[in-house]
Motif scaffolding. Structure first.
Motif, PDB file in Angstrom:
ATOM      1  N   ALA A  74       0.552  -1.402  -0.276  1.00  0.00           N
ATOM      2  CA  ALA A  74      -0.148   0.268   0.073  1.00  0.00           C
ATOM      3  C   ALA A  74       1.106   1.213  -0.187  1.00  0.00           C
ATOM      4  N   GLY A  75       2.211   1.385   0.526  1.00  0.00           N
ATOM      5  CA  GLY A  75       3.068   2.541   1.044  1.00  0.00           C
ATOM      6  C   GLY A  75       3.827   2.323  -0.192  1.00  0.00           C
ATOM      7  N   PHE A  76       3.882   0.815  -1.009  1.00  0.00           N
ATOM      8  CA  PHE A  76       4.582   1.515  -2.606  1.00  0.00           C
ATOM      9  C   PHE A  76       4.495   2.100  -3.225  1.00  0.00           C
ATOM     10  N   ALA A  77       2.742   1.924  -3.314  1.00  0.00           N
ATOM     11  CA  ALA A  77       1.622   2.195  -4.729  1.00  0.00           C
ATOM     12  C   ALA A  77       1.757   3.991  -4.504  1.00  0.00           C
ATOM     13  N   LEU A  78       1.457   4.553  -3.099  1.00  0.00           N
ATOM     14  CA  LEU A  78       0.987   5.784  -2.539  1.00  0.00           C
ATOM     15  C   LEU A  78       1.874   6.596  -3.180  1.00  0.00           C
ATOM     16  N   LYS A  79       3.414   6.169  -3.170  1.00  0.00           N
ATOM     17  CA  LYS A  79       4.465   6.977  -3.521  1.00  0.00           C
ATOM     18  C   LYS A  79       4.814   6.716  -4.602  1.00  0.00           C
ATOM     19  N   HIS A  80       3.870   6.004  -5.569  1.00  0.00           N
ATOM     20  CA  HIS A  80       4.797   5.353  -7.004  1.00  0.00           C
ATOM     21  C   HIS A  80       3.759   6.672  -7.460  1.00  0.00           C
ATOM     22  N   ARG A  81       2.409   6.502  -6.709  1.00  0.00           N
ATOM     23  CA  ARG A  81       0.896   7.371  -7.304  1.00  0.00           C
ATOM     24  C   ARG A  81       1.734   8.916  -6.881  1.00  0.00           C
ATOM     25  N   SER A  82       2.324   9.273  -6.003  1.00  0.00           N
ATOM     26  CA  SER A  82       2.808  10.631  -5.650  1.00  0.00           C
ATOM     27  C   SER A  82       4.104  11.122  -7.268  1.00  0.00           C
ATOM     28  N   GLU A  83       4.925  10.230  -7.672  1.00  0.00           N
ATOM     29  CA  GLU A  83       5.738  10.193  -8.451  1.00  0.00           C
ATOM     30  C   GLU A  83       5.448  10.991  -9.877  1.00  0.00           C
ATOM     31  N   ALA A  84       4.218   9.863 -10.029  1.00  0.00           N
ATOM     32  CA  ALA A  84       3.445   9.831 -10.985  1.00  0.00           C
ATOM     33  C   ALA A  84       2.405  11.319 -11.596  1.00  0.00           C
ATOM     34  N   ALA A 142      -6.107   7.214 -14.148  1.00  0.00           N
ATOM     35  CA  ALA A 142      -7.624   8.337 -13.064  1.00  0.00           C
ATOM     36  C   ALA A 142      -8.777   6.838 -12.869  1.00  0.00           C
ATOM     37  N   HIS A 143      -8.401   6.169 -13.349  1.00  0.00           N
ATOM     38  CA  HIS A 143      -9.362   4.834 -12.418  1.00  0.00           C
ATOM     39  C   HIS A 143      -8.821   3.756 -11.463  1.00  0.00           C
ATOM     40  N   THR A 144      -7.378   4.276 -11.486  1.00  0.00           N
ATOM     41  CA  THR A 144      -7.187   3.035 -10.178  1.00  0.00           C
ATOM     42  C   THR A 144      -7.974   3.403  -8.900  1.00  0.00           C
ATOM     43  N   ASP A 145      -7.702   4.820  -9.314  1.00  0.00           N
ATOM     44  CA  ASP A 145      -8.670   5.671  -7.748  1.00  0.00           C
ATOM     45  C   ASP A 145     -10.198   7.203  -8.366  1.00  0.00           C
ATOM     46  N   ALA A 146     -10.428   6.250  -9.452  1.00  0.00           N
ATOM     47  CA  ALA A 146     -11.132   7.542  -9.505  1.00  0.00           C
ATOM     48  C   ALA A 146     -11.328   8.716  -8.871  1.00  0.00           C
ATOM     49  N   TRP A 177     -10.193   9.844  -6.172  1.00  0.00           N
ATOM     50  CA  TRP A 177      -8.820  10.503  -5.355  1.00  0.00           C
ATOM     51  C   TRP A 177      -8.097  11.603  -6.769  1.00  0.00           C
ATOM     52  N   PHE A 178      -8.478  10.764  -7.874  1.00  0.00           N
ATOM     53  CA  PHE A 178      -8.422  11.515  -8.871  1.00  0.00           C
ATOM     54  C   PHE A 178      -8.883  12.512  -9.225  1.00  0.00           C
ATOM     55  N   ALA A 179     -10.528  12.365  -8.912  1.00  0.00           N
ATOM     56  CA  ALA A 179     -11.208  13.567  -9.161  1.00  0.00           C
ATOM     57  C   ALA A 179     -11.126  14.903  -8.104  1.00  0.00           C
ATOM     58  N   ALA A 180     -10.018  14.612  -7.620  1.00  0.00           N
ATOM     59  CA  ALA A 180     -10.233  15.633  -6.208  1.00  0.00           C
ATOM     60  C   ALA A 180      -8.865  15.919  -5.770  1.00  0.00           C
ATOM     61  N   GLN A 181      -8.463  15.899  -6.977  1.00  0.00           N
ATOM     62  CA  GLN A 181      -6.858  16.828  -7.473  1.00  0.00           C
ATOM     63  C   GLN A 181      -7.292  18.282  -7.699  1.00  0.00           C
ATOM     64  N   PRO A 182      -6.392  19.423  -8.479  1.00  0.00           N
ATOM     65  CA  PRO A 182      -6.479  19.992  -8.705  1.00  0.00           C
ATOM     66  C   PRO A 182      -5.990  20.159 -10.205  1.00  0.00           C
ATOM     67  N   TRP A 183      -6.570  19.424 -10.868  1.00  0.00           N
ATOM     68  CA  TRP A 183      -5.926  19.867 -11.924  1.00  0.00           C
ATOM     69  C   TRP A 183      -7.545  18.945 -13.396  1.00  0.00           C
ATOM     70  N   PRO A 184      -7.910  21.257 -13.404  1.00  0.00           N
ATOM     71  CA  PRO A 184      -9.088  20.909 -14.527  1.00  0.00           C
ATOM     72  C   PRO A 184      -8.586  20.890 -15.906  1.00  0.00           C
ATOM     73  N   ARG A 185      -7.902  21.047 -16.238  1.00  0.00           N
ATOM     74  CA  ARG A 185      -7.542  21.189 -17.526  1.00  0.00           C
ATOM     75  C   ARG A 185      -7.534  19.183 -17.756  1.00  0.00           C
ATOM     76  N   LEU A 186      -6.427  18.832 -16.385  1.00  0.00           N
ATOM     77  CA  LEU A 186      -6.608  16.990 -17.181  1.00  0.00           C
ATOM     78  C   LEU A 186      -7.471  16.762 -17.332  1.00  0.00           C
TER      79      LEU A 186
END
Length: 222
Positions: free
Chosen positions: A127-137, A173-177, A179-188
């Protein structure tokens, strides 16, 4: 009618998705063979032993088994939307952008989406490994969001970079929809939403039954 190119594909694979997008955009008729990845057809493995999709087999026997090469093959034959000619950058800049996505971003995406495949790297904390790489991505996604002021990555119209990268953004985006929807990325988000609502996307995402060779056998090289 002569023989058609044969595309071995898997509907949800982002590499196969972008190959289908280019074939469709170029109006390239082909025979699509949907593959079950856990039971890959011998016909596909005979022409591309590495066993990954997409694989395009041309009527003369030439095999193209890299998704970007399939995209370029299709669009060099016919490119009505001018995906190979970005409006706001050079083709070389477009290639650099695609390479960055296919490289470091894709490595982080794989480890975010499939942490259990990397047990040797995760020290038992998937779980921690996944979150680390989510942050990097996400650092890459911040850059893409900033690029999308004109609606597309390299100007006011879609180009090869958009169509080569969007399938992987969709996967992220579909890995955790939520979380993705809550990010400040309106253009993306608007870029991805528009893609998923487009005729381009809808036209290549129909479901197909897994391909089976016809009774009586089939030549391995189609």
């Amino acid at each position: 009618m002569g023989a058609l190119p044969v595309l071995y594909s898997f509907r949800r694979c982002p590499y196969a998705m972008r190959a289908r997008l280019a074939l469709s955009a170029g109006g390239q008729a082909h025979e699509l063979r949907e593959v079950v990845l856990r039971n890959k057809p011998a016909e596909m493995l005979a022409v591309s032993p590495k066993g990954t999709v997409p694989v395009l087999v041309l009527p003369g026997g030439e095999v193209i088994d890299e998704s970007l090469n399939i995209m370029r093959w299709a669009l060099m034959r016919n490119d009505p939307a001018q995906w190979l000619s970005p409006s706001g950058a050079s083709p070389e800049a477009m290639d650099t952008l695609i390479a960055a996505s296919d490289g470091e971003f894709k490595q982080h995406l794989d480890r975010y989406k499939y942490p259990n495949r990397y047990a040797g790297e995760s020290s038992g904390d998937a779980a921690g490994f996944a979150l680390k790489h989510r942050s990097e991505a996400a650092l890459w996604l911040v850059q893409l969001n900033a690029r999308l002021g004109d609606g597309w990555l390299l100007g006011a119209k879609a180009c090869l970079a958009d169509m080569a990268i969007l399938p992987f953004i969709r996967q992220f985006a579909h890995t955790d929809a939520d979380w993705f929807a809550a990010q400040p990325w309106p253009r993306l988000r608007a870029w991805l939403t528009g893609f998923e609502a487009s005729d381009w996307y809808g036209g290549v995402m129909q479901k197909h039954a897994p391909w089976q060779p016809p009774a009586g056998g089939l030549s391995l090289r189609t």
